[in-house]
Design an enzyme around this catalytic site. Sequence first.
Site, short mmCIF file in Angstrom:
data_model
loop_
_atom_site.label_atom_id
_atom_site.label_comp_id
_atom_site.label_asym_id
_atom_site.label_seq_id
_atom_site.Cartn_x
_atom_site.Cartn_y
_atom_site.Cartn_z
N GLY A 1 0.84 -1.21 0.00
CA GLY A 1 0.00 0.00 0.00
C GLY A 1 0.87 1.25 0.00
N ARG B 1 -6.76 -3.14 9.47
CA ARG B 1 -7.40 -4.47 9.42
C ARG B 1 -6.98 -5.33 10.59
NH1 ARG B 1 -6.94 -3.92 3.88
NH2 ARG B 1 -4.85 -4.81 3.87
N THR C 1 4.19 2.02 5.86
CA THR C 1 2.79 1.59 5.88
C THR C 1 2.03 2.48 6.86
OG1 THR C 1 1.28 -0.17 6.62
CG2 THR C 1 3.48 -0.24 7.52
N ASP D 1 -0.23 1.66 8.72
CA ASP D 1 -0.78 0.88 9.84
C ASP D 1 0.04 0.93 11.13
OD1 ASP D 1 -2.89 0.10 8.29
OD2 ASP D 1 -1.92 -1.72 7.58
N ARG E 1 1.04 -4.70 -5.93
CA ARG E 1 1.01 -5.98 -5.19
C ARG E 1 1.31 -7.04 -6.24
NH1 ARG E 1 -1.00 -4.33 0.00
NH2 ARG E 1 -2.44 -2.59 -0.23
N ASP F 1 2.14 -1.14 12.22
CA ASP F 1 1.99 -2.45 12.88
C ASP F 1 3.27 -3.29 12.84
OD1 ASP F 1 1.96 -2.78 10.16
OD2 ASP F 1 0.27 -4.18 10.11
N ASP G 1 4.51 -5.22 6.07
CA ASP G 1 4.96 -6.58 6.45
C ASP G 1 5.03 -7.53 5.26
OD1 ASP G 1 2.21 -6.61 6.26
OD2 ASP G 1 1.93 -8.03 7.89
P1 ATP Z 1 0.60 -2.63 3.55
O1 ATP Z 1 0.94 -2.83 5.00
O2 ATP Z 1 0.45 -1.19 3.21
O3 ATP Z 1 -0.51 -3.49 3.05
P2 ATP Z 1 2.48 -4.54 2.54
O4 ATP Z 1 3.92 -4.41 2.19
O5 ATP Z 1 2.15 -5.39 3.74
O6 ATP Z 1 1.93 -3.08 2.71
P3 ATP Z 1 1.40 -6.53 0.73
O7 ATP Z 1 0.52 -6.40 -0.46
O8 ATP Z 1 0.98 -7.44 1.82
O9 ATP Z 1 1.66 -5.04 1.27
O10 ATP Z 1 2.83 -7.03 0.23
C1 ATP Z 1 3.50 -6.35 -0.83
C2 ATP Z 1 4.09 -7.35 -1.77
O11 ATP Z 1 5.09 -8.13 -1.09
C3 ATP Z 1 3.12 -8.40 -2.31
O12 ATP Z 1 2.34 -7.91 -3.35
C4 ATP Z 1 4.09 -9.47 -2.77
O13 ATP Z 1 4.66 -9.14 -4.02
C5 ATP Z 1 5.18 -9.41 -1.69
N1 ATP Z 1 4.93 -10.47 -0.72
C6 ATP Z 1 4.02 -10.48 0.29
N2 ATP Z 1 4.02 -11.67 0.92
C7 ATP Z 1 4.93 -12.45 0.28
C8 ATP Z 1 5.38 -13.79 0.42
N3 ATP Z 1 4.88 -14.59 1.36
N4 ATP Z 1 6.32 -14.25 -0.44
C9 ATP Z 1 6.84 -13.44 -1.39
N5 ATP Z 1 6.44 -12.18 -1.58
C10 ATP Z 1 5.50 -11.68 -0.77
#
Ligand code: ATP
Length: 328
Positions: A15, A177, A131, A133, A76, A135, A107
Amino acid sequence: MEKSIKRIAVFTSGGDAPGMNAAIRAVVRTANYYDLHVFGINRGYEGMINGDLHRLDSRDVANIIHRGGTILKTARSERFKTPEGRRAAYEALQAYDIDACIAIGGDGTLTGAKIFCEEYPQIPFIGIPGTIDNDLFGTDYTIGYDTAVNTAVEAVDRIRDTADSHNRLFFIEVMGRNAGYIALSTAIGGGAEAVLLPEDKLNIEELVTRLNLGAKKKKLFSVVIVAEGFMEGGAQEVARLVNERFDYYDIKVTIIGHLQRGGSPSRLDRLIASRLGFSAVELLLKGERNIMVGIVKNEITGTSFEDAITKSKAVNDELIRMAEILAT
Ligand code: ATP
């Protein structure tokens, strides 16, 4: 012997969060200061897989510190979750002769970085918590959190004005969330009557009891903050459940939604993002690998990806207790 670092790549992922641009700027300018070449990757891991990299110099990041969103775009990427996708990403980084990466995200982004580094230890990563959040374990602040809370508090202020003019109960839904940081800070900063968190510290029955007490004290209006991840539902559902048990006020619902992601980053987010971006480069050059850089008690810290992702950062019970007392 480990290759010395001369060419680094930076990207934003997951995000978007206000302040990501300030972090990109700090990474680029610090890296340039140390004579490193920087490449920006467009659209996070998806762009990495596609080899969508371009050179970034100090002038390329001029006039972005105050802008929301991210100049590198974000995405994503489902493909990065597969070994084939990560292999393609590795090959693309190799094609550009990239020695290390700086990942800005939440995360999920750090989980992807951890897995990639285990498979391809030749390319070290440093993570920057970006992020709204807040978190992530290992940092008191994540980039975007302060701006998101400021936006939500401003919305609460505006709603108070209209709630004050009628006998109204407003349920205001904010993002979060899995974590209630935005909700709790918004409730305190906005002087709300109560806050419903994903951590489930207060349920509907207790809320109704509290609202009844307020009604007995002739409170003319009330504002309740609901985190989107509250166990019993979002603000619409909470309003429905409360309406069945309580009819003193006219009930209204406001969902702040994506407004919380946008806007110019706050002074605090710009400062945090600058410190984290600067420190990420310096830590990399000092030989740190596969950690998230954070700020704890105003000091720069490094936390392993494993800990940052798996350890939980609980909302502060003392703040919850204070919010309850101040709302009476
Ligand atoms: P936010 O907290 O704002 O949602 P985020 O970094 O947690 O940000 P995610 O969409 O959960 O956002 O993760 C970003 C990207 O990281 C995913 O689209 C994916 O490409 C990669 N990613 C997440 N989990 C995994 C995983 N288990 N293995 C490999 N890549 C991952």
